[in-house]
Every structure is written in C-alpha cells, then in structure tokens.
Design a protein around this motif. Structure first.
Motif, PDB file in Angstrom:
ATOM      1  N   LEU A 368      14.258  12.400   0.195  1.00  0.00           N
ATOM      2  CA  LEU A 368      12.798  12.442   0.332  1.00  0.00           C
ATOM      3  C   LEU A 368      12.102  12.310  -1.022  1.00  0.00           C
ATOM      4  N   ILE A 369      12.712  12.881  -2.067  1.00  0.00           N
ATOM      5  CA  ILE A 369      12.147  12.705  -3.412  1.00  0.00           C
ATOM      6  C   ILE A 369      12.136  11.221  -3.773  1.00  0.00           C
ATOM      7  N   TYR A 370      13.253  10.556  -3.450  1.00  0.00           N
ATOM      8  CA  TYR A 370      13.371   9.123  -3.727  1.00  0.00           C
ATOM      9  C   TYR A 370      12.288   8.340  -2.983  1.00  0.00           C
ATOM     10  N   VAL A 371      12.083   8.683  -1.699  1.00  0.00           N
ATOM     11  CA  VAL A 371      11.093   7.961  -0.885  1.00  0.00           C
ATOM     12  C   VAL A 371       9.683   8.230  -1.398  1.00  0.00           C
ATOM     13  N   GLU A 372       9.393   9.512  -1.691  1.00  0.00           N
ATOM     14  CA  GLU A 372       8.050   9.864  -2.148  1.00  0.00           C
ATOM     15  C   GLU A 372       7.732   9.219  -3.499  1.00  0.00           C
ATOM     16  N   ALA A 373       8.721   9.249  -4.399  1.00  0.00           N
ATOM     17  CA  ALA A 373       8.485   8.752  -5.761  1.00  0.00           C
ATOM     18  C   ALA A 373       8.254   7.247  -5.797  1.00  0.00           C
ATOM     19  N   ARG A 374       8.806   6.535  -4.841  1.00  0.00           N
ATOM     20  CA  ARG A 374       8.711   5.069  -4.882  1.00  0.00           C
ATOM     21  C   ARG A 374       7.683   4.496  -3.915  1.00  0.00           C
ATOM     22  N   ASN A 375       7.023   5.358  -3.194  1.00  0.00           N
ATOM     23  CA  ASN A 375       5.987   4.864  -2.273  1.00  0.00           C
ATOM     24  C   ASN A 375       4.622   4.950  -2.950  1.00  0.00           C
ATOM     25  N   LYS A 376       4.464   4.192  -4.035  1.00  0.00           N
ATOM     26  CA  LYS A 376       3.214   4.204  -4.797  1.00  0.00           C
ATOM     27  C   LYS A 376       2.349   3.021  -4.404  1.00  0.00           C
ATOM     28  N   LYS A 377       1.044   3.244  -4.534  1.00  0.00           N
ATOM     29  CA  LYS A 377       0.119   2.174  -4.180  1.00  0.00           C
ATOM     30  C   LYS A 377       0.268   0.983  -5.126  1.00  0.00           C
ATOM     31  N   SER A 378       0.724   1.272  -6.355  1.00  0.00           N
ATOM     32  CA  SER A 378       0.863   0.195  -7.339  1.00  0.00           C
ATOM     33  C   SER A 378       2.046  -0.724  -7.033  1.00  0.00           C
ATOM     34  N   ASN A 379       2.980  -0.248  -6.197  1.00  0.00           N
ATOM     35  CA  ASN A 379       4.127  -1.089  -5.851  1.00  0.00           C
ATOM     36  C   ASN A 379       3.721  -2.172  -4.858  1.00  0.00           C
ATOM     37  N   THR A 380       4.494  -3.217  -4.797  1.00  0.00           N
ATOM     38  CA  THR A 380       4.209  -4.296  -3.849  1.00  0.00           C
ATOM     39  C   THR A 380       4.531  -3.830  -2.431  1.00  0.00           C
ATOM     40  N   LEU A 381       3.987  -4.558  -1.457  1.00  0.00           N
ATOM     41  CA  LEU A 381       4.241  -4.213  -0.053  1.00  0.00           C
ATOM     42  C   LEU A 381       5.739  -4.287   0.251  1.00  0.00           C
ATOM     43  N   LYS A 382       6.393  -5.287  -0.323  1.00  0.00           N
ATOM     44  CA  LYS A 382       7.823  -5.462  -0.071  1.00  0.00           C
ATOM     45  C   LYS A 382       8.614  -4.250  -0.567  1.00  0.00           C
TER      46      LYS A 382
END
Length: 689
Positions: A368-382
């Motif tokens: 869950l830490i991994y999922v939360e940390a990488r689900n940023k608005k700045s990341n691409t949709l992909k």
C-alpha cells in the motif's frame, strides 16, 4: 550513510519486497493455519480422540493386519506416530526380498487407526490442514514449488536486512509516533515500521529456517564436499535414524514383539515420549527396531533420544541419550521446532499465529505504501493505471484468502464423508473459488471495498465455523471443552477470535479513511478512460521544438513497426516449431529407433493436422498480416495466438517434468513460449490502436 547508499538500499528493499510480496503473503497466511495442521485434521473428522500414549499402542496387532494386506516381509516400515490423533501414518518401502511378488514392489503410504487398525489411503484421508500446510510450501506446483518457497524466503531475508538498514534511524521514532489520523501514506509507513519492528525477530527466524528447509539441497552441497562426496555418511550423521540395512535372508523365527520394545524405550528415560518408529528389513534375519522420541518441553528443548535394537536378540546396537546434545542432529531439531512452533503447546501456536498475521499486515502495508507513493497527480495516466492495477491485483489475491479459507473450512466440514477423493475435492473448491474472488475484486478496482468485504465476509463465515461443527459433528465448544477435546476446541476458538478481530477492524474502517487515499484524491475515471488516454497521449506528444532537438538516433532508437514486429514473431514461432520437430529426431544419432510404436508406413492424418496447426498457421498468419489489418483478422490472430501460447507453455512445462534430459528441446520450447507471450501482447496492442 551517504544518500547514494541510502537510495540503493531503499530501492532494493522496495523492489525485493514488491516482487515477493504476494508469494510471501500466501506463505505466511497459509503458514499461520498450518501451525494447527493436526488440529484442523481432527476438527474436520470430528471424532473424539482417545489421547492414547504412544507406548501403549498395540503395534503387534497392527503389523499382523498389515501383513495380510501389504505383505510386509522385506520392507522397511516408518511409523509417524503423531501426537494427538488416533491415527498413525505408515510409509512402506519396496520389498528388498528378491523372492517377493510384484505386489510388494511399490511404496505405500497410508494412515492406520490405532484402535481398529483400519487403513486409509493418502487422498482418502486428505485434510484441509494438509492442504494448507502444502500451500504454504507451494507444494501444489510439482517439483519446483518448494524451491520457489525457498527462494522467496531467501529474498525475504534480503528484504529484512535492507529494511532494517533503511529504517534504522526512524525505527524508534516511527514506533512511538504512529497516528491513524495522519495521511494514509504516513499511516501505512508508520504501521509498516512499527509492526515490522514487533515481528522482526520472528520474521528473521522464519526467513532463515524457511530458506534452510526449502533449499536444503543447496545447504548440503558444501557439506557434501566436507565428506569427500560420501553422501551416505553425510546423511548417516545428519539423520542417523533413517539408516537402512542390506537384506540378508528371510527369518523363520517368530516375530518379536514391537510393543515390548516400544514400552521399554519409553520407560528408559523419565518424561520420554515416542515420536517415530522404524522396522528395518521386516521379517529378515537382520531385522532392526528403531525407536525415536522426545523429552517433554519442560525438560529439554531438543532432548531427542533413539535406540536401535537387534529385533531377535534384543541387544541394543545404538543408543542416543536424550539428555546429551549432538550438534549435527540437534541443530536440525532446533530449526524444526523454531519453524513449526511445536513447543509450548497450544499457547505457543496461538502466539505464532498472531505473529504470522502481523507479518501479513506488514506485507500488505508495504504494498500500500508503494501504491500510495506512486499514485501522484504529476505522474502520467499510464503510470498511475499501472500502479493502481498492481494494487488491485495484490489486494485481491491477498485479502480474498481470508473468506475463501473460512469457506473451505465450512466445505470440508459439511462434505467430509461425501467425497472419497478428498484431495481433489479440496483442490477444486479452494482454487476455483479463490480465482473467482480474485477476478471479482480485481475488476471492482476498489481496495477500500475489497478490504471491507473480505473482512466482513470472513468474519461472518468464520463465526459459522464453530456453529457448523456443532451441527454436523455435535462438537459444540462446551462439549469439546467438557470432553477434553482441546484440539477440536482450539480450531473453533481460533476462528471465533479471528472473526471478532476482523469484525472490529471492519467497524473501525470508515469512509473517511478512503478519502485520505491518493486514489480518492486523484481518481481515475475508468468510464472515460479512452478520453483520458487521448488527453494523456496528447500531453506526451513532443512539441515541434522538442522534436527538432532530438537526434536522428533518438528518433529511431529500438523502434519497430507493430505489424513488422508481429510478422517477425509469427515467423519465429513457425520456425521454432520446425526446429522443435527436427530436434525430436536428434536422438536417432544415438541409436534410438526410427520407427515409432505401431507405425504402419503411412503418416497419420492427425499428424499432418498437428503440424499445420502449429507450423502452417504461424506462417499463414505471418503472410496475411502483411496485407490484412481488419479488426476481424486482428481478433482471429489474437485468439489463435493465445491458444497456441497456452499450448506452448503447457508443452514447455511438460518437457521440464518428463523430458528433463532433452535440454535442447526444452530450450527451444522456452523460446517459443516467450515469443508467444510477446506475440499476444503485441496483437493486443494492435487491436487497441
């Protein structure tokens, strides 16, 4: 520590943890229940146990009955006496007597009732406890499962070491600053650290002992060098009770009593209980009785004793005093006791169970830490879709185990006497149900929902388990307590406590927690996913100025047109199958006959069809892809690529299992299997264009 080293350890910890997380969760979740393996078997049967002391079993009567059914002469017998059950498990070797009939030239494994001497085969007496125990070893994967579990344990050891290094400075601080009202990523991080610290010694112990048991073949390789390649002597030193003896001849004397030997051995040392019996060369002139046992836990943690008797003379040929330590033997006993928690009785098993579930929580929070940390608005949709997809799959696999396991308990209790082949029944029920649950939660795409539903359904089903046991077997918890059937009672209590805990956690999880999630703050609108993808693609399109700055090499690097790639893969598969068939003729160079069995001189039509399907169609699709790009053709090619791919993978696995010596063929099948995966992936992308 420098920032560079910190980042190396942090990334190593994250990657190693993510890679093994699902497998590790299954190992610990199933491992928690497998601690009660014997109790679950007794709970499933539902019959009262007599708690007969092992020295008081009438072995002589059992041998007489087995002699009629299995012809014991010339065989080695191994008797696993268990501790609580009225059944002992017996392993019979092939007969060593050259005059014995073909009937006794195979191994046998079955259980025997110590009262009635009735026998049951392995699949007939298969229990859910045995299934869960084997699941935690991945034993359902023939040959490779246990090694897979071993390498997961090894990676886990690596993840623990890097985790301690990464969190070292924050361990104490995070332990005391845990606050569930923080942002969700912070909550998961603090919980991951705090519970990781609590369970650290337990997890480290399990990583080491698990790797030792599952990869013992690698551990014994260096030991083999120390013995100069004498594996017989190596095993004799490590496991002397398993020593075998050459068959000399059949004895005409009357069989000496095994009962007397068992009682003499048990009474030789105070608080000594029998655990395993062996009869070497049954009915032979050099027949041996071997009995091993254990001192009670309050006397010694190891305390393994053993006596080897000459069965006819009664002379003691070897004796191992349980009060004296022998390093080479006792170190394995220590590892075994630590891993399986078979000391301290049921209270210790409950402690192990709790620590195992805490480890499951640590694993889930890591994901869950991994999922939360990488689900940023700045990341691409992909990138965000990939991350959330990983989270949905991980949560679906891990969390659905709870209700599925509870339902499996209900299933075996209700159908215990219905299925003759209990092994197949349990396999089919558990894996099919688990797969359906995984697919449902995966495509629901809501980790909050998955968590709530699995907790609530698991809690309800768990509370039904003791009720069902009472209705089906009349083993109500007050009845089993009154009759001292604590093994059955422990399973009911386990599920009651687990269900209450799950229900309390369910009540604590509020919708406000979901609002703290990055997926809630930056939701992905799957209903308008095409528009979002187009918008994302547009953002990713380089501007004219950016294109001008790209070098010719950057513009064309590693780029192959989709259709060209698909054509190449079809051709590779076709050629791969042709090479495979040529390799099939390779053995004729080494004097293998050219004529297959029942050959008539004419090539069977089925053989032509087979070659057209796996060689001709690959070449046909490659040819047609050059000219056709209609949707119907894409879908036809996609479906056939999946079918051919599944067959290629199946054939590859089959070759590993049954044709391990044909290395070149296995390698070719591996290549076509990998090519099939690439082909399916690229055809899918072609369809999506």
């Amino acid at each position: 520590m420098s920032n560079r080293n910190y980042n190396v350890f942090f990334n190593t910890h994250t990657v190693s943890g993510i890679v093994i997380s699902v497998a590790l969760y299954i190992i610990f979740f199933a491992g928690a229940f497998s601690l009660f393996k014997e109790e679950i078997g007794l709970w499933q049967e539902g019959t009262a146990e007599s708690h007969t002391e092992r020295k008081n079993i009438d072995y002589d009567n059992i041998f007489k009955i087995l002699e009629k059914n299995y012809a014991l002469t010339g065989r080695d017998l191994q008797l696993n006496l268990n501790e609580k059950s009225d059944k002992i498990h017996i392993l019979l070797s092939k007969s060593k007597d050259a005059l014995a009939s073909d009937k006794v030239n195979k191994k046998e494994y079955f259980s025997v009732d110590i009262k009635s001497a009735d026998t049951k085969g392995y699949v007939e007496s298969y229990s859910l406890g045995e299934f869960i125990y084997r699941l935690h070893l991945f034993a359902q994967f023939p040959y490779i499962g246990i090694y897979l579990a071993g390498f997961v344990s090894l990676f886990f050891l690596f993840a623990i070491a890097t985790g301690v290094i990464v969190h070292w400075k924050k361990i104490i601080a995070n332990f005391y600053t845990f606050n569930p009202k923080n942002a969700l990523k912070r909550v998961w991080t603090d919980a991951h650290t705090a519970l990781g610290v609590i369970g650290l010694p337990f997890q480290f112990m399990f990583a080491v002992t698990g790797a030792y048991f599952c990869l013992s073949i690698l551990v014994l390789v260096p030991a083999n060098f120390l013995y100069g390649g004498d594996q017989g002597q190596l095993m004799a030193d490590l496991r002397p009770e398993r020593k075998t003896y050459e068959w000399v001849a059949k004895s005409e004397k009357e069989m000496p009593s095994f009962n007397a030997f068992a009682q003499t051995t048990a009474n030789r040392w105070e608080d000594f209980h029998l655990t395993t019996g062996f009869v070497r060369n049954y009915g032979g002139t050099n027949m041996k009785y071997v009995i091993t046992g254990q001192l009670t836990d309050n006397k010694s943690f190891t305390g393994t004793g053993r006596i080897v008797y000459n069965a006819y003379s009664g002379d003691i040929e070897e004796e191992r005093d349980p009060h004296n330590l022998v390093y080479s033997e006792d170190i394995q006993r220590v590892i075994s006791r630590l891993h399986f928690g078979d000391f301290g009785g049921l209270p210790m098993k409950f402690i192990y169970f709790i620590l195992s579930l805490i480890t499951c929580f640590v694993i889930v929070t890591g994901v869950l830490i991994y999922v939360e940390a990488r689900n940023k608005k700045s990341n691409t949709l992909k990138q965000r879709r990939y991350t959330t997809k990983v989270g949905h799959i991980y949560m679906a696999i891990c969390l659905s185990m709870f209700p599925v396991t509870a339902l499996a308990f209900l299933f075996v209790k209700i159908t215990n006497t219905y299925f003759v082949n209990k092994q197949t029944a349990i396999y089919s029920f558990f894996f099919v149900l688990w797969l359906l649950a995984i697919l449902y939660f995966r495509f629901k795409r809501d980790n909050y929902y998955t968590n709530k539903v699995t907790l609530l359904s698991g809690a309800i089903l768990g509370l039904l388990i003791p009720i069902t046991s009472g209705i089906v077997s009349n083993n109500w918890i007050w009845t089993t307590y009154k009759n001292n059937q604590f093994e059955i009672l422990s399973v009911d209590i386990l599920w009651i406590l687990l269900s209450i805990t799950a229900f309390l956690v369910y009540l604590k999880i509020k919708p406000s927690i979901k609002d703290k999630s990055a997926s809630s703050k930056n939701p992905i609108d799957y209903k308008n996913i095409k528009a979002l993808k187009a918008e994302d693609d547009k953002k990713l399109q380089p501007t004219q100025d950016q294109i001008k700055t790209l070098s010719p090499k950057q513009k064309d690097e590693n780029h192959i047109e989709m259709r060209t790639k698909i054509i190449i893969l079809w051709l590779f598969l076709g050629l791969g199958w042709i090479v495979h068939h040529i390799y099939g003729l390779f053995n004729i160079y080494y004097n293998e006959t050219l004529i297959i069995e029942n050959a008539t001189g004419a090539v069977p039509v089925a053989h032509h069809i087979y070659r057209i399907l796996f060689e001709g169609l690959c070449l046909l699709f490659a040819l047609l892809t050059i000219e056709i790009s209609k949707n119907w053709f894409k879908w036809t090619a996609f479906v056939w690529a999946i079918i051919a791919g599944l067959y290629n993978v199946y054939h590859f696995v089959e070759a590993i299992l049954f044709e391990r010596s044909n290395i070149s063929e296995i390698f070719t099948l591996l290549l076509v299997s990998v090519a099939s995966v690439f082909l399916v992936k690229n055809l899918y992308l072609w369809i999506k264009e």
